[in-house]
Design a protein around this motif. Structure first.
Motif, PDB file in Angstrom:
ATOM      1  N   HIS A  14       0.833  -1.208   0.000  1.00  0.00           N
ATOM      2  CA  HIS A  14       0.000   0.000   0.000  1.00  0.00           C
ATOM      3  C   HIS A  14       0.872   1.265   0.000  1.00  0.00           C
ATOM      4  N   SER A  15       2.043   1.170  -0.593  1.00  0.00           N
ATOM      5  CA  SER A  15       2.948   2.318  -0.712  1.00  0.00           C
ATOM      6  C   SER A  15       4.005   1.979  -1.754  1.00  0.00           C
ATOM      7  N   GLU A  16       4.822   2.980  -2.090  1.00  0.00           N
ATOM      8  CA  GLU A  16       5.900   2.774  -3.055  1.00  0.00           C
ATOM      9  C   GLU A  16       7.233   2.566  -2.354  1.00  0.00           C
ATOM     10  N   SER A  17       7.204   2.165  -1.093  1.00  0.00           N
ATOM     11  CA  SER A  17       8.429   1.917  -0.336  1.00  0.00           C
ATOM     12  C   SER A  17       9.132   0.668  -0.869  1.00  0.00           C
ATOM     13  N   PRO A  18      10.377   0.422  -0.457  1.00  0.00           N
ATOM     14  CA  PRO A  18      11.153  -0.705  -1.003  1.00  0.00           C
ATOM     15  C   PRO A  18      10.461  -2.047  -0.815  1.00  0.00           C
ATOM     16  N   LEU A  19      10.847  -3.001  -1.647  1.00  0.00           N
ATOM     17  CA  LEU A  19      10.206  -4.315  -1.648  1.00  0.00           C
ATOM     18  C   LEU A  19      10.942  -5.270  -0.713  1.00  0.00           C
ATOM     19  N   CYS A  20      10.195  -5.881   0.201  1.00  0.00           N
ATOM     20  CA  CYS A  20      10.760  -6.876   1.108  1.00  0.00           C
ATOM     21  C   CYS A  20       9.601  -7.656   1.723  1.00  0.00           C
ATOM     22  N   TYR A  21       9.577  -8.981   1.502  1.00  0.00           N
ATOM     23  CA  TYR A  21       8.439  -9.791   1.924  1.00  0.00           C
ATOM     24  C   TYR A  21       8.924 -11.135   2.458  1.00  0.00           C
ATOM     25  N   LEU A  22       8.239 -11.623   3.470  1.00  0.00           N
ATOM     26  CA  LEU A  22       8.536 -12.930   4.046  1.00  0.00           C
ATOM     27  C   LEU A  22       7.491 -13.925   3.544  1.00  0.00           C
ATOM     28  N   LEU A  23       7.957 -14.938   2.834  1.00  0.00           N
ATOM     29  CA  LEU A  23       7.080 -15.986   2.320  1.00  0.00           C
ATOM     30  C   LEU A  23       7.427 -17.290   3.035  1.00  0.00           C
ATOM     31  N   GLN A  24       6.445 -17.862   3.695  1.00  0.00           N
ATOM     32  CA  GLN A  24       6.661 -19.125   4.399  1.00  0.00           C
ATOM     33  C   GLN A  24       5.885 -20.231   3.695  1.00  0.00           C
ATOM     34  N   VAL A  25       6.640 -21.209   3.194  1.00  0.00           N
ATOM     35  CA  VAL A  25       6.066 -22.378   2.530  1.00  0.00           C
ATOM     36  C   VAL A  25       6.253 -23.561   3.473  1.00  0.00           C
ATOM     37  N   ASP A  26       5.161 -23.995   4.095  1.00  0.00           N
ATOM     38  CA  ASP A  26       5.234 -24.960   5.196  1.00  0.00           C
ATOM     39  C   ASP A  26       6.133 -24.368   6.284  1.00  0.00           C
ATOM     40  N   THR A  27       7.304 -24.953   6.545  1.00  0.00           N
ATOM     41  CA  THR A  27       8.193 -24.409   7.587  1.00  0.00           C
ATOM     42  C   THR A  27       9.389 -23.666   7.000  1.00  0.00           C
ATOM     43  N   VAL A 196      -0.708 -19.620  -6.507  1.00  0.00           N
ATOM     44  CA  VAL A 196      -0.603 -18.273  -5.939  1.00  0.00           C
ATOM     45  C   VAL A 196       0.241 -17.415  -6.875  1.00  0.00           C
ATOM     46  N   LEU A 197      -0.205 -16.208  -7.152  1.00  0.00           N
ATOM     47  CA  LEU A 197       0.576 -15.225  -7.895  1.00  0.00           C
ATOM     48  C   LEU A 197       0.747 -13.989  -7.021  1.00  0.00           C
ATOM     49  N   ILE A 198       1.999 -13.609  -6.782  1.00  0.00           N
ATOM     50  CA  ILE A 198       2.323 -12.410  -6.003  1.00  0.00           C
ATOM     51  C   ILE A 198       2.873 -11.378  -6.979  1.00  0.00           C
ATOM     52  N   THR A 199       2.186 -10.266  -7.141  1.00  0.00           N
ATOM     53  CA  THR A 199       2.619  -9.257  -8.099  1.00  0.00           C
ATOM     54  C   THR A 199       2.342  -7.869  -7.553  1.00  0.00           C
ATOM     55  N   ASP A 200       2.825  -6.866  -8.265  1.00  0.00           N
ATOM     56  CA  ASP A 200       2.729  -5.495  -7.763  1.00  0.00           C
ATOM     57  C   ASP A 200       1.675  -4.695  -8.519  1.00  0.00           C
ATOM     58  N   ALA A 201       1.264  -3.583  -7.884  1.00  0.00           N
ATOM     59  CA  ALA A 201       0.275  -2.682  -8.483  1.00  0.00           C
ATOM     60  C   ALA A 201       0.889  -1.315  -8.767  1.00  0.00           C
ATOM     61  N   TYR A 202       2.203  -1.279  -8.920  1.00  0.00           N
ATOM     62  CA  TYR A 202       2.924  -0.004  -9.038  1.00  0.00           C
ATOM     63  C   TYR A 202       2.437   0.827 -10.227  1.00  0.00           C
ATOM     64  N   ASN A 203       2.176   0.176 -11.344  1.00  0.00           N
ATOM     65  CA  ASN A 203       1.805   0.886 -12.575  1.00  0.00           C
ATOM     66  C   ASN A 203       0.343   0.693 -12.954  1.00  0.00           C
ATOM     67  N   GLY A 578       2.696  -0.716  -4.347  1.00  0.00           N
ATOM     68  CA  GLY A 578       1.976   0.259  -5.149  1.00  0.00           C
ATOM     69  C   GLY A 578       1.259   1.203  -4.211  1.00  0.00           C
ATOM     70  N   SER A 579       0.931   2.369  -4.686  1.00  0.00           N
ATOM     71  CA  SER A 579       0.205   3.308  -3.844  1.00  0.00           C
ATOM     72  C   SER A 579      -1.117   2.684  -3.406  1.00  0.00           C
ATOM     73  N   ALA A 580      -1.672   3.222  -2.335  1.00  0.00           N
ATOM     74  CA  ALA A 580      -2.939   2.687  -1.830  1.00  0.00           C
ATOM     75  C   ALA A 580      -4.024   2.778  -2.894  1.00  0.00           C
ATOM     76  N   GLU A 581      -3.997   3.860  -3.672  1.00  0.00           N
ATOM     77  CA  GLU A 581      -5.010   4.048  -4.718  1.00  0.00           C
ATOM     78  C   GLU A 581      -4.870   3.017  -5.829  1.00  0.00           C
ATOM     79  N   SER A 582      -3.645   2.809  -6.315  1.00  0.00           N
ATOM     80  CA  SER A 582      -3.447   1.852  -7.405  1.00  0.00           C
ATOM     81  C   SER A 582      -3.687   0.423  -6.935  1.00  0.00           C
ATOM     82  N   THR A 583      -3.330   0.117  -5.697  1.00  0.00           N
ATOM     83  CA  THR A 583      -3.557  -1.229  -5.167  1.00  0.00           C
ATOM     84  C   THR A 583      -5.043  -1.548  -5.088  1.00  0.00           C
ATOM     85  N   GLU A 584      -5.826  -0.594  -4.573  1.00  0.00           N
ATOM     86  CA  GLU A 584      -7.264  -0.818  -4.447  1.00  0.00           C
ATOM     87  C   GLU A 584      -7.932  -0.898  -5.821  1.00  0.00           C
ATOM     88  N   HIS A 585      -7.478  -0.066  -6.758  1.00  0.00           N
ATOM     89  CA  HIS A 585      -8.037  -0.094  -8.117  1.00  0.00           C
ATOM     90  C   HIS A 585      -7.825  -1.463  -8.761  1.00  0.00           C
TER      91      HIS A 585
END
Length: 736
Positions: A14-27, A196-203, A578-585
């Motif tokens: 919900h912002s354009e801050s840097p990308l960093c995510y924790l993905l846990q697949v089982d353990t 599962v598809l993880i993608t961005d809403a930046y544009n 992505g910004s809150a607006e673009s993510t919600e759109h």
């Protein structure tokens, strides 16, 4: 039960801050990117502190700061010790990014957030993969495999496919579907219905003009300023989209024989272009084929001058020039210095080719309307002199003395404890024949040569009753070694005659030479070797130069993103960055047109995207296997089997032959057909076909199209042509 999948945004939701995510697949815990911004704000990366030691693997998608800027800090300061997986270009260009950031800041400040050793250590943990290289993980990750695919956008940019059992998790951010001069488009469209598809809403809210229109505008703007005797500053990232810009202008300069100066100014410009020359196989098909057929390397540049310092830039011929300079954010580097210097001249132009990061000077200048006055803080290192230098040296002496006393106190304490443990007190010292003090231990007098190595006999040393003599002296070899062996000092091998000849051949410096001020390079060396201080000043910059933005970011626009997502049709979709607006759109659009399960988690919130499908392990009996024939399709082998499930054995269900005649079933078409490929097939069979409004018109009256749920529909009157086209269509699938 399906594979357990949970995603937690650390940053970039919900912002354009840097990308960093924790993905846990089982353990097993993946860290998807480890980005930071150009201001290196510690508050942004602090949430990673509690997670970094628990990460099992890091997947990097792009080499820029927003995707890997925090890696060196996380490894050096936060305890991140996981293996890093990336492509070779991301590894090499990522290092160039971080080197340039460090050198740019260290030149004007006491930057200590990370150092070059941290960068080398972080990238030393990396494992480089090729596109489509399937890598099964071991140990804790047993049963999980990772595969990188081309994402476009930046050299080596990656879409990651993480597979567990039969479920695919796709991580695809900042992809570009368009072919460019130095890169092919993404292959995201090849994935159909991943779990599962993880993608961005930046544009998601952006639209782009055609490539031809954009390129024409870019060149016209540049030539207009050059012909008016103005300079052009293009703030760029160290080793990212600048390669596309350089290649385009180099080709234009060569085609039109332009004589205006063009320079690439970063701390690592030479290394960046050398790496680009060696990574042609990662670039577009056109570049690879050109090198294969003519051995012509597209990055052997004739008009672009590579510069590492301002002195080299100033040495270029006088006149208007185009300068690519880092950093794109204008927060540091040569671009910031040139902006302050050139902004007050109305003939100059600052041309932005990508959106500035939030909170940076570049983002401020890109607002509408642009500011006419900006305040910029400029810093500079200057050597200490006079009383400041004296006070610094006294402080260093005091610190050294305190360290020496502390070391001596620790040694005395160790000796005392050692003597107490052995039941002996201090050893008396006697004078040997050489006149030096030597210790005597239990009547044993050391030889005269032992006076040179008094450290061998220490307080509390008592020979064992079974030993016949004290141990021989041992001296540790502290010489430095590298991969070629022991490092030698060439001066040790210079003969006196050569030394004398060299000395006499040197001219004697005059008094004027001694008093002459050192040049810029010498000053830089002095600042590195001698104490210095940082002097900062706030400068008010009158922005009289022209400011313009032309989109060369190399990302898919909103229309293309929606089309690609509809084609991929994931079972579950997670929107990030992505910004809150673009993510919600984009979320609302995907709920209506892509899939019913769309998530947009916020920073710190975990979302459970575990598949609703149940998966069971089935053991095929030998009787059943003897009558089936598998057919290979991609990475899998398929066959239709009718059988009966037996009782569970060792966590597996045996599949037994079906008793009696199996019931009939509807035909199942396995595979993925692109209409563009089908059109080419029809052409080889002599059937004319063309696209009209997204529908493939075949022959005189047959139409082939894809419905909203990606089902293929063939329409037309029953005729010989209809059955022929249908037969060709069926041949592109594996029918079960």
């Amino acid at each position: 039960m399906g594979t357990s999948v949970q995603l937690t945004p650390i940053s970039g939701a919900h912002s354009e801050s840097p990308l960093c995510y924790l993905l846990q697949v089982d353990t097993f815990r993946f860290l998807l990117d480890c980005g930071w911004n150009d201001t290196f704000d510690l508050a942004l990366i602090q949430p990673l502190a509690s997670i970094a030691p628990t990460v099992d693997a890091v997947l990097l998608s792009h080499p820029d700061t927003l995707h890997l800027g925090g890696l060196a800090y996380a490894v050096g300061k936060l305890g991140l010790n996981a293996t890093v997986y990336c492509t070779l270009p991301v590894h090499r260009m990522g290092q160039m990014y971080m080197y340039d950031h460090y050198l740019s800041r260290r030149a004007v400040s006491n930057f200590d957030v990370f150092n070059l050793d941290d960068v080398d250590t972080a990238f030393g943990k990396s494992v480089q993969l090729k596109y489509s290289q399937h890598l099964p993980l071991s140990g804790k990750g047993e049963g999980i495999s990772i595969t990188p695919y081309a994402a476009g956008h930046l050299l080596g940019g990656t879409i990651w496919k993480i597979t567990k059992d039969t479920e695919d998790i796709i991580y695809a951010v900042d992809f570009n579907h368009r072919k460019e001069r130095h890169l092919n488009g993404t292959v995201l469209e090849m994935f159909i219905r991943p779990a599962v598809l993880i993608t961005d809403a930046y544009n998601a809210l952006n639209s782009q003009p055609s490539r031809r229109q954009r390129d024409q505008q870019f060149v016209e703007v540049i030539l207009k300023v050059l012909r008016a005797d103005g300079n052009i500053l293009l703030p760029v990232e160290t080793a990212g989209r600048v390669l596309e810009l350089i290649l385009y202008l180099e080709q234009h300069w060569l085609q039109h024989r332009l004589m205006y100066s063009m320079a690439f100014l970063t701390n690592v410009s030479f290394s960046t272009l050398e790496f680009a020359k060696s990574l042609l196989e990662w670039m577009s098909d056109a570049i690879a084929k050109s090198f294969e057929h003519t051995r012509d390397n597209s990055f052997l540049l004739k008009y672009l001058k590579l510069c590492n310092t301002r002195k080299e830039l100033d040495a270029l011929p006088p006149g208007p020039k185009v300068v690519f300079a880092s950093m794109a954010s204008l927060e540091a580097g040569f671009a910031r210095d040139l902006f302050v210097e050139w902004a007050s001249d109305g003939k100059n132009l600052v041309l932005f080719t990508e959106r500035g990061q939030f909170g940076t000077l570049a983002r401020l200048l890109q607002t509408e309307p642009p500011p006419k006055v900006v305040k910029v803080t400029m810093s500079k290192k200057i050597p200490l002199t006079g009383d400041e230098l004296k006070a610094y040296e006294e402080e260093q002496l005091r610190l050294k003395e305190e360290a020496r006393k502390a070391s001596e106190a620790a040694e005395e304490e160790a000796k005392a404890s050692s003597g107490t443990a052995n039941g002996t007190g201090p050893v008396d010292m006697v004078t040997s024949e050489t006149g030096t003090n030597q210790p005597t231990v239990e009547g044993i007098v050391p030889p005269i040569r032992a006076s040179l190595h008094r450290d061998v006999f220490i307080d509390g040393f008592i020979p064992s009753t079974t030993s016949v003599a004290p141990m021989f002296p041992f001296h540790e070899n502290n010489n430095e070694w590298d991969e070629y062996g022991e490092i030698i000092n060439p001066e040790d091998y210079v003969s006196k005659d050569d030394e004398l000849e060299f000395t006499t051949s040197q001219p004697t410096p005059s008094a004027g030479d001694v008093e002459e001020k050192p040049d810029a390079d010498a000053e830089d060396m002095l600042l590195d070797e001698h104490p210095s201080k940082v002097v900062s000043s706030d400068i008010t910059v009158q922005v009289k130069c022209a400011l313009q933005y032309i989109d060369f970011e190399g990302r898919a626009d909103g229309r293309s993103i929606k089309s690609i997502l509809a084609h991929v049709a994931p079972l579950k979709l997670v929107l990030i960055h992505g910004s809150a607006e673009s993510t919600e759109h984009l979320r609302q659009h995907c709920l209506k047109n892509v899939c019913p399960f769309v998530y947009a988690p916020r920073v710190g919130d975990s979302v459970d995207v575990t598949s609703d499908l149940s998966a069971y392990k089935v053991r095929l009996t030998e009787r059943l296997m003897s009558g089936v024939l598998f057919r290979k399709l991609g990475d899998y082998e398929l066959v239709w089997i009718d059988g009966e499930v037996g009782s569970q054995e060792d966590d597996m269900l045996p599949l037994l032959p079906f008793v009696g005649t199996p019931p009939p079933h509807k035909a199942v078409f396995v595979g993925d057909l692109r209409l563009a490929d089908f059109k080419q097939l029809l052409a080889t069979k002599g059937i004319q076909a063309e696209f009209t409004g997204g529908v493939l018109r075949c022959g005189d009256s047959i139409a082939v199209r894809k419905s909203g749920n990606q089902q293929l529909v063939i329409e037309g009157p029953l005729s010989e042509e209809y059955y022929k086209i249908r037969e060709l269509l069926y041949s592109q699938y594996y029918v079960l």
